[in-house]
Design an enzyme around this catalytic site. Structure first.
Site, PDB file in Angstrom:
ATOM      1  NE  ARG A 152     -11.599 -17.321  19.178  1.00 55.98           N
ATOM      2  CZ  ARG A 152     -10.672 -16.829  19.985  1.00 55.98           C
ATOM      3  NH1 ARG A 152      -9.852 -17.625  20.606  1.00 55.98           N
ATOM      4  NH2 ARG A 152     -10.598 -15.551  20.181  1.00 55.98           N
ATOM      5  NE  ARG A 208      -7.887 -17.295  13.569  1.00 59.23           N
ATOM      6  CZ  ARG A 208      -7.698 -16.996  14.841  1.00 59.23           C
ATOM      7  NH1 ARG A 208      -7.195 -15.834  15.158  1.00 59.23           N
ATOM      8  NH2 ARG A 208      -8.004 -17.852  15.790  1.00 59.23           N
ATOM      9  NE  ARG A 240     -10.008 -11.694   4.889  1.00 56.68           N
ATOM     10  CZ  ARG A 240      -9.579 -11.409   6.118  1.00 56.68           C
ATOM     11  NH1 ARG A 240      -9.708 -12.293   7.063  1.00 56.68           N
ATOM     12  NH2 ARG A 240      -9.060 -10.238   6.407  1.00 56.68           N
ATOM     13  CG  ASP A 243     -16.409 -12.138  13.984  1.00 56.67           C
ATOM     14  OD1 ASP A 243     -15.488 -12.936  14.209  1.00 56.67           O
ATOM     15  OD2 ASP A 243     -16.784 -11.300  14.830  1.00 56.67           O
ATOM     16  CE1 TYR A 282     -14.183  -8.845  21.425  1.00 58.51           C
ATOM     17  CE2 TYR A 282     -16.149 -10.224  21.363  1.00 58.51           C
ATOM     18  CZ  TYR A 282     -14.777 -10.091  21.341  1.00 58.51           C
ATOM     19  OH  TYR A 282     -13.985 -11.212  21.236  1.00 58.51           O
TER      20      TYR A 282
HETATM   21  O1  1CP Z   1     -13.726 -17.775  19.195  1.00 58.66           O
HETATM   22  C1  1CP Z   1     -14.725 -17.886  19.898  1.00 58.66           C
HETATM   23  O2  1CP Z   1     -14.704 -17.856  21.137  1.00 58.66           O
HETATM   24  C2  1CP Z   1     -16.033 -18.031  19.179  1.00 58.66           C
HETATM   25  C3  1CP Z   1     -16.868 -16.804  19.135  1.00 58.66           C
HETATM   26  C4  1CP Z   1     -16.206 -15.663  18.400  1.00 58.66           C
HETATM   27  C5  1CP Z   1     -15.567 -14.538  18.969  1.00 58.66           C
HETATM   28  C6  1CP Z   1     -15.292 -14.264  20.418  1.00 58.66           C
HETATM   29  C7  1CP Z   1     -16.219 -15.507  16.999  1.00 58.66           C
HETATM   30  C8  1CP Z   1     -16.838 -16.498  16.100  1.00 58.66           C
HETATM   31  N1  1CP Z   1     -15.678 -14.302  16.712  1.00 58.66           N
HETATM   32  C9  1CP Z   1     -15.231 -13.675  17.880  1.00 58.66           C
HETATM   33  C10 1CP Z   1     -14.597 -12.351  17.961  1.00 58.66           C
HETATM   34  C11 1CP Z   1     -13.356 -12.337  17.164  1.00 58.66           C
HETATM   35  N2  1CP Z   1     -13.347 -12.205  15.813  1.00 58.66           N
HETATM   36  C12 1CP Z   1     -12.039 -12.516  17.611  1.00 58.66           C
HETATM   37  C13 1CP Z   1     -11.595 -12.746  19.063  1.00 58.66           C
HETATM   38  C14 1CP Z   1     -11.025 -11.486  19.659  1.00 58.66           C
HETATM   39  C15 1CP Z   1     -10.828 -11.573  21.163  1.00 58.66           C
HETATM   40  O3  1CP Z   1      -9.957 -12.365  21.597  1.00 58.66           O
HETATM   41  O4  1CP Z   1     -11.541 -10.853  21.900  1.00 58.66           O
HETATM   42  C16 1CP Z   1     -11.208 -12.457  16.467  1.00 58.66           C
HETATM   43  C17 1CP Z   1      -9.719 -12.572  16.403  1.00 58.66           C
HETATM   44  C18 1CP Z   1     -12.066 -12.260  15.343  1.00 58.66           C
HETATM   45  C19 1CP Z   1     -11.691 -12.195  13.909  1.00 58.66           C
HETATM   46  C20 1CP Z   1     -12.027 -13.400  13.109  1.00 58.66           C
HETATM   47  N3  1CP Z   1     -13.274 -13.998  13.021  1.00 58.66           N
HETATM   48  C21 1CP Z   1     -11.159 -14.099  12.244  1.00 58.66           C
HETATM   49  C22 1CP Z   1      -9.701 -13.766  12.007  1.00 58.66           C
HETATM   50  C23 1CP Z   1      -9.628 -12.596  11.096  1.00 58.66           C
HETATM   51  C24 1CP Z   1      -8.677 -12.746   9.965  1.00 58.66           C
HETATM   52  O5  1CP Z   1      -8.237 -11.659   9.537  1.00 58.66           O
HETATM   53  O6  1CP Z   1      -8.417 -13.824   9.457  1.00 58.66           O
HETATM   54  C25 1CP Z   1     -11.901 -15.124  11.619  1.00 58.66           C
HETATM   55  C26 1CP Z   1     -11.430 -16.102  10.571  1.00 58.66           C
HETATM   56  C27 1CP Z   1     -13.238 -15.055  12.144  1.00 58.66           C
HETATM   57  C28 1CP Z   1     -14.364 -15.937  11.751  1.00 58.66           C
HETATM   58  C29 1CP Z   1     -15.207 -16.497  12.818  1.00 58.66           C
HETATM   59  N4  1CP Z   1     -15.428 -15.926  14.047  1.00 58.66           N
HETATM   60  C30 1CP Z   1     -16.282 -16.733  14.765  1.00 58.66           C
HETATM   61  C31 1CP Z   1     -16.632 -17.849  13.952  1.00 58.66           C
HETATM   62  C32 1CP Z   1     -17.537 -19.000  14.376  1.00 58.66           C
HETATM   63  C33 1CP Z   1     -15.992 -17.684  12.722  1.00 58.66           C
HETATM   64  C34 1CP Z   1     -16.200 -18.498  11.468  1.00 58.66           C
HETATM   65  C35 1CP Z   1     -15.782 -19.908  11.509  1.00 58.66           C
HETATM   66  C36 1CP Z   1     -14.308 -20.131  11.336  1.00 58.66           C
HETATM   67  O7  1CP Z   1     -13.686 -19.456  10.506  1.00 58.66           O
HETATM   68  O8  1CP Z   1     -13.810 -21.018  12.012  1.00 58.66           O
END
Ligand code: 1CP
Length: 319
Positions: free
Chosen positions: A2, A6, A15, A51, A129
């Site tokens: 996940r 970052r 980014r 995402d 969500y």
């Molecule tokens: O984390 C998990 O449980 C996996 C499933 C999931 C969820 C719940 C993903 C997959 N995205 C999300 C929603 C989400 N997106 C959240 C969680 C919010 C909450 O707690 O309710 C967040 C913080 C994001 C934003 C996000 N997605 C970021 C950070 C943003 C930033 O500005 O850097 C990033 C890098 C992602 C990418 C992402 N989301 C999910 C995956 C599999 C990936 C890509 C793979 C990776 O980067 O590892």
């Protein structure tokens, strides 16, 4: 893993000046970010940078990812009318998914022999969500809706299943060689609620890739009581979070299902001997299952020292 990227300085640099969802929809940038952890950590597979809310955005939902918060909706989806408006957006077409397909194709080319994992959010987690309007602790509004108005809930989760299923399918058709369905928040459900109100939609999401030759991993957090039900929606591999030892997960699944997991992300910040002992324990327990994809039991904390992740990957390869 996940949001693994970052923790990388090169991710944060890439980014700068680009909003999260814009980065996901820029094929060259999404591909570059996907490759970063593979280059650095020498892991055995990549997970596509995107995402779970990307398909909602592409379907026309007003959603943004707010830094430090996560996905936030322009308005919450609460009523039968709200759900009808979502359904009026129509199906998510291959044309709308083109930026995703292009990003995957570029990435698969650049990865060569290293496989790419495509992924999508499960309908419950997406609905959580949509109904809450953003991240929430207990997903109360979503869990209320499934009981208060089951017909609206079913319409919502079927719509979400088809949108997220189309996103998953596009990634496989563009070259992803495995898939992962994230039902991150399913742990807030009882087994009875999961089985009655959620499992049918998750099965429907996975049915979008049933005719394709890819393994399907199904992951949630706090889902120790749901593992068999999550497998039975059509998964080949069950992802286990850090709460349940893998030998116990294997026992609960009858010893027939490959597992993924479950290094505790909290230990990434512990002294190396503590982390090393934990990784060795995870690998030993996982070895009793018919297969084991070594992974974290949930996401990489953003403040993680990336050199620790490289060392964990090295250790697992050594073992
Ligand atoms: O984390 C998990 O449980 C996996 C499933 C999931 C969820 C719940 C993903 C997959 N995205 C999300 C929603 C989400 N997106 C959240 C969680 C919010 C909450 O707690 O309710 C967040 C913080 C994001 C934003 C996000 N997605 C970021 C950070 C943003 C930033 O500005 O850097 C990033 C890098 C992602 C990418 C992402 N989301 C999910 C995956 C599999 C990936 C890509 C793979 C990776 O980067 O590892």
């Amino acid at each position: 893993m996940r949001q693994a990227g970052r923790s990388l300085p090169e991710y944060r640099a890439a980014r700068v000046g680009t909003a999260m969802l814009d980065a996901c929809l820029d094929p060259a940038l999404a591909s570059e970010i996907t490759l970063q952890p593979v280059r650095r950590h020498d892991v055995d597979a990549a997970i596509f940078f995107s995402d779970i809310v990307v398909p909602l955005k592409l379907a026309g939902v007003d959603v943004e990812i707010t830094p430090g918060v996560g996905p936030v909706m322009g308005s919450a989806v609460r009523t039968a009318d709200d759900v009808a408006r979502l359904r009026d957006l129509g199906p998510l077409t291959p044309e709308a998914l083109q930026p995703v397909s292009d990003g995957v194709a570029l990435t698969v080319d650049a990865l060569g022999e290293t496989p790419l994992i495509g992924f999508a959010g499960a309908p419950f987690t997406l609905a959580a969500y949509l109904v809450e309007g953003g991240p929430s602790r207990d997903h109360l509004a979503a869990r209320t809706l499934m009981h208060a108005d089951p017909a609206t809930w079913t319409a919502l989760t079927q719509w979400a299943a088809d949108v997220t299923g189309a996103f998953l399918r596009a990634q496989v058709l563009a070259g992803a060689s495995a898939t992962q369905l994230f039902d991150s928040w399913a742990g807030s459900l009882s087994l009875a609620d999961y089985t009655a109100h959620v499992a049918p939609a998750s099965a429907r999401a996975l049915s979008h890739v049933a005719d394709l030759d890819v393994k399907k991993v199904h992951f949630g957090t706090g889902t120790s009581e749901l593992l068999a039900a999550m497998r039975d929606v059509g998964a080949d591999v069950v992802g286990v979070d850090y709460r349940l030892p893998l030998d116990e997960a294997n026992r609960r699944l009858g010893g027939t299902t490959p597992l993924q997991g479950n290094i505790d992300p909290a230990l990434l910040a512990a002294p190396w001997p503590v982390l090393e002992a934990h990784v060795r324990d995870v690998v030993a327990r996982g070895s009793v299952a018919p297969g084991h994809v070594v992974n974290l039991g949930h996401g990489v904390p953003p403040e993680t020292d990336p050199t620790v992740l490289t060392r964990v990957a090295q250790l697992v390869h050594e073992i």
